[in-house]
Design a protein around this motif. Structure first.
Motif, mmCIF file in Angstrom:
data_model
loop_
_atom_site.group_PDB
_atom_site.id
_atom_site.type_symbol
_atom_site.label_atom_id
_atom_site.label_comp_id
_atom_site.label_asym_id
_atom_site.label_seq_id
_atom_site.Cartn_x
_atom_site.Cartn_y
_atom_site.Cartn_z
ATOM 1 N N ALA A 163 0.811 -1.218 0.000
ATOM 2 C CA ALA A 163 0.000 0.000 0.000
ATOM 3 C C ALA A 163 0.842 1.264 0.000
ATOM 4 O O ALA A 163 0.608 2.187 -0.788
ATOM 5 N N PHE A 164 1.850 1.315 0.874
ATOM 6 C CA PHE A 164 2.519 2.585 1.128
ATOM 7 C C PHE A 164 3.719 2.881 0.228
ATOM 8 O O PHE A 164 4.016 4.049 -0.028
ATOM 9 N N VAL A 165 4.410 1.859 -0.264
ATOM 10 C CA VAL A 165 5.540 2.145 -1.153
ATOM 11 C C VAL A 165 5.068 2.819 -2.443
ATOM 12 O O VAL A 165 5.563 3.890 -2.807
ATOM 13 N N PRO A 166 4.111 2.245 -3.162
ATOM 14 C CA PRO A 166 3.654 2.942 -4.375
ATOM 15 C C PRO A 166 2.959 4.266 -4.065
ATOM 16 O O PRO A 166 3.012 5.199 -4.875
ATOM 17 N N ALA A 167 2.331 4.375 -2.901
ATOM 18 C CA ALA A 167 1.666 5.630 -2.543
ATOM 19 C C ALA A 167 2.660 6.773 -2.437
ATOM 20 O O ALA A 167 2.360 7.911 -2.797
ATOM 21 N N ILE A 168 3.856 6.481 -1.958
ATOM 22 C CA ILE A 168 4.880 7.515 -1.793
ATOM 23 C C ILE A 168 5.746 7.655 -3.046
ATOM 24 O O ILE A 168 6.090 8.771 -3.450
ATOM 25 N N LYS A 170 -1.544 7.573 1.138
ATOM 26 C CA LYS A 170 -0.488 8.506 1.522
ATOM 27 C C LYS A 170 -0.931 9.410 2.664
ATOM 28 O O LYS A 170 -0.137 9.777 3.528
ATOM 29 N N GLN A 171 -2.213 9.759 2.673
ATOM 30 C CA GLN A 171 -2.723 10.627 3.731
ATOM 31 C C GLN A 171 -2.702 9.945 5.099
ATOM 32 O O GLN A 171 -2.765 10.624 6.131
ATOM 33 N N LEU A 172 -2.620 8.618 5.119
ATOM 34 C CA LEU A 172 -2.570 7.891 6.383
ATOM 35 C C LEU A 172 -1.185 7.947 7.029
ATOM 36 O O LEU A 172 -1.043 7.674 8.213
ATOM 37 N N ILE A 173 -0.174 8.288 6.243
ATOM 38 C CA ILE A 173 1.190 8.313 6.767
ATOM 39 C C ILE A 173 1.416 9.598 7.555
ATOM 40 O O ILE A 173 1.183 10.689 7.043
ATOM 41 N N PRO A 174 1.843 9.513 8.805
ATOM 42 C CA PRO A 174 2.101 10.716 9.608
ATOM 43 C C PRO A 174 3.075 11.658 8.909
ATOM 44 O O PRO A 174 4.015 11.210 8.247
ATOM 45 N N ARG A 175 2.864 12.931 9.085
ATOM 46 C CA ARG A 175 3.656 13.946 8.384
ATOM 47 C C ARG A 175 5.146 13.814 8.672
ATOM 48 O O ARG A 175 5.977 14.092 7.822
ATOM 49 N N GLN A 176 5.494 13.392 9.868
ATOM 50 C CA GLN A 176 6.910 13.301 10.239
ATOM 51 C C GLN A 176 7.685 12.347 9.336
ATOM 52 O O GLN A 176 8.906 12.463 9.193
ATOM 53 N N PHE A 177 6.970 11.393 8.725
ATOM 54 C CA PHE A 177 7.631 10.434 7.840
ATOM 55 C C PHE A 177 7.669 10.909 6.393
ATOM 56 O O PHE A 177 8.182 10.195 5.527
ATOM 57 N N LEU A 178 7.134 12.096 6.124
ATOM 58 C CA LEU A 178 7.114 12.614 4.764
ATOM 59 C C LEU A 178 7.948 13.876 4.611
ATOM 60 O O LEU A 178 7.936 14.508 3.556
ATOM 61 N N GLU A 179 8.678 14.254 5.655
ATOM 62 C CA GLU A 179 9.510 15.451 5.583
ATOM 63 C C GLU A 179 10.648 15.241 4.601
ATOM 64 O O GLU A 179 11.317 14.213 4.610
ATOM 65 N N GLU A 180 10.870 16.216 3.778
ATOM 66 C CA GLU A 180 11.963 16.140 2.813
ATOM 67 C C GLU A 180 13.248 16.658 3.446
ATOM 68 O O GLU A 180 13.247 17.604 4.218
ATOM 69 N N GLN A 212 13.116 4.883 2.511
ATOM 70 C CA GLN A 212 13.478 4.887 3.921
ATOM 71 C C GLN A 212 12.319 5.400 4.780
ATOM 72 O O GLN A 212 12.086 4.897 5.881
ATOM 73 N N GLN A 213 11.597 6.393 4.267
ATOM 74 C CA GLN A 213 10.462 6.912 5.026
ATOM 75 C C GLN A 213 9.392 5.840 5.232
ATOM 76 O O GLN A 213 8.799 5.736 6.303
ATOM 77 N N VAL A 214 9.163 5.030 4.202
ATOM 78 C CA VAL A 214 8.179 3.953 4.332
ATOM 79 C C VAL A 214 8.664 2.914 5.336
ATOM 80 O O VAL A 214 7.898 2.484 6.213
ATOM 81 N N THR A 215 9.921 2.497 5.227
ATOM 82 C CA THR A 215 10.429 1.477 6.153
ATOM 83 C C THR A 215 10.564 2.033 7.567
ATOM 84 O O THR A 215 10.410 1.292 8.541
ATOM 85 N N ILE A 225 6.830 1.770 8.832
ATOM 86 C CA ILE A 225 6.344 0.404 9.073
ATOM 87 C C ILE A 225 7.176 -0.302 10.145
ATOM 88 O O ILE A 225 6.627 -0.966 11.029
ATOM 89 N N SER A 226 8.489 -0.159 10.103
ATOM 90 C CA SER A 226 9.315 -0.854 11.094
ATOM 91 C C SER A 226 9.123 -0.274 12.492
ATOM 92 O O SER A 226 9.383 -0.951 13.490
ATOM 93 N N GLY A 227 8.653 0.971 12.578
ATOM 94 C CA GLY A 227 8.415 1.576 13.878
ATOM 95 C C GLY A 227 7.092 1.178 14.507
ATOM 96 O O GLY A 227 6.842 1.466 15.676
#
Length: 451
Positions: free
Chosen positions: A381-386, A402-412, A425-428, A431-433
């Motif tokens: 779900a999340f790898v292709p979304a990002i 993508k909207q389900l992913i907390p903003r902290q994991f989408l910071e550039e 890395q943001q996806v892993t 999920i790993s957290g």
């Protein structure tokens, strides 16, 4: 060797910190506290040790396991500390300093583990190795691809400690939790890159990898400050001596604890446990063995003798460490300490038994399979979304994901690496957290099984 070598290895300089506030605690006690009070550590309370999502509140989670490992590690520090301080005149370094470094590294040793433990690691590796997912690794260097194809909780742990879990929230601050070099060094079980030009399989330090390219700068700062020698130029380094005790504390703790948990869940009998514990404790332990047999409840006997066994093994391990101190310092010793102690044969038999009878229990396998599928589904779900700009019907679907992913994991971040590397890395990281329960619950919601 000189005392300067140990003073270098026990460096209290903090990663990424320019000015430190005064405190009544020692630097290494502060390391311990920073890990304990971090959100990444708290999430270990719902991460698998052996029995995932166990309904019996007796069995260990990653959090209780990590706390137990830190207690064993601290005891080891208290054992070797007086010898090292007296031999090398390490003032102002004390026995307590050495014990605190080991304890801090111990509480951090599993902080990068994904949900469902090693099964979670395998699930992430498997997902990236599938041919249909190879598109996401295009444009990455061979080294970067290896970091996902061989996803490693130890490397994720170093990433958390040095970048993701921040002690200070200012954007100008670096170094993550800003732990001391000594504590970070003592946490580097596998000080190497994801790929080696030539792996030395005789070195346990090269069995896995410890850092990603994104944390290379922090890693190199640690090993250079501590004077850790290169064993393979630019690719692998020797271990910090205290790593051997952190590793041994983990080995001892999980071996004994897994038998205790396995007993409470009916996967190992009292007679089997007693026979192993009796062989480790030996002839001089008659009083402890007799005391255990006077206890009415078998669970109390298992707890009591387990503590005696741990105490006995701590002495064996620390004696072996001190006997091999020179080889450890020069980097020629590169084996787990438990492989060199008198009780090594019994411990190996216990580990073999655990793999046959405890780790293969039906409830363990069933939940591991469910966890494996959940992590695969979350990555789907999340790898292709990002990473992908989808068109048509898929575009709306992945936009919602993508909207389900907390903003902290989408910071550039400003970095030279390909954008895809950071996105993966943001996806892993996300999920790993996750905890076991959250990963299962989110997977069920994504599949429409629950709302």
């Amino acid at each position: 060797m000189s005392k300067n070598r140990w003073e270098e290895l026990l460096c209290s300089q903090r990663l990424g910190l320019r000015i430190e506030d005064l405190d009544f605690r020692t630097e290494f006690q502060r390391d311990y506290d920073r890990v304990i009070f971090s959100s990444s550590f708290r999430r270990l309370q719902d991460k698998t040790q052996v029995f995932p999502l166990a309904r019996n509140d007796y069995v260990r989670t990653r959090l209780t396991h990590s706390l137990e490992v830190s207690c064993v590690g601290r005891s080891m520090g208290m054992f070797i500390g007086p010898h090292l301080c007296a031999k090398w005149n390490l003032n102002p370094i004390t026995t307590y300093s050495i014990a605190d470094i080991i304890a801090a590294a111990c509480v951090a040793h599993d902080i990068g583990n994904p949900p469902f433990g090693h099964s979670g690691e395998d699930s992430i590796r498997t997902w990236f190795s599938r041919s249909e997912n190879s598109q996401y690794l295009q444009g990455l260097s061979t080294m970067q691809q290896a970091e996902f194809l061989s996803f490693e909780g130890n490397a994720q742990g170093f990433r958390i400690l040095t970048k993701l879990q921040r002690h200070r929230k200012s954007d100008e601050e670096t170094g993550g939790l800003q732990l001391t070099m000594a504590t970070l060094g003592a946490s580097l079980k596998y000080p190497r890159r994801a790929l080696l030009s030539k792996q030395d399989k005789k070195r346990v330090s090269q069995k896995k990898f410890q850092f990603c390219e994104s944390e290379e700068s922090a890693f190199l700062q640690v090993v250079k400050t501590l004077g850790l020698k290169e064993t393979l130029k630019g690719e692998a380094w020797s271990r910090h001596p205290l790593v051997y005790l952190v590793e041994a504390a983990d080995d001892v703790s999980y071996t004994i604890a897994d038998f205790q948990d396995g007993f409470r869940l009916g996967h190992v009998s009292w007679d089997v446990i007693f026979s192993y514990f009796e062989r480790i404790l030996g002839v001089g332990s008659n009083s402890a063995l007799k005391e255990s047999l006077r206890m009415r409840e078998a669970k109390d006997r298992v707890e009591y003798l387990g503590g005696k066994v741990i105490g006995h093994l701590v002495k064996e391990i620390c004696s072996t460490f001190l006997e091999n101190e020179e080889k450890i310092l020069e980097g020629s010793f590169d084996q787990p300490l438990i492989s060199q102690i008198d009780s090594k044969g019994v411990l190996q038999e216990m580990m073999d038994f655990a793999h046959r009878e405890i780790y293969s229990a039906p409830e363990v396998i069933n939940i591991k399979v469910a966890g494996f599928e959940a992590i695969q589904g979350l990555l789907d779900a999340f790898v292709p979304a990002i990473c992908l700009d989808k068109n048509g019907s898929e575009r709306e679907r992945f936009a919602l994901f993508k909207q389900l992913i907390p903003r902290q994991f989408l910071e550039e971040e400003e970095q030279s690496e390909p954008r895809t590397y950071q996105q993966l890395q943001q996806v892993t990281d996300y999920i790993s957290g996750m905890t076991d329960s959250y990963a299962i619950s989110l997977f069920r919601r994504l599949k429409g099984i629950e709302i």
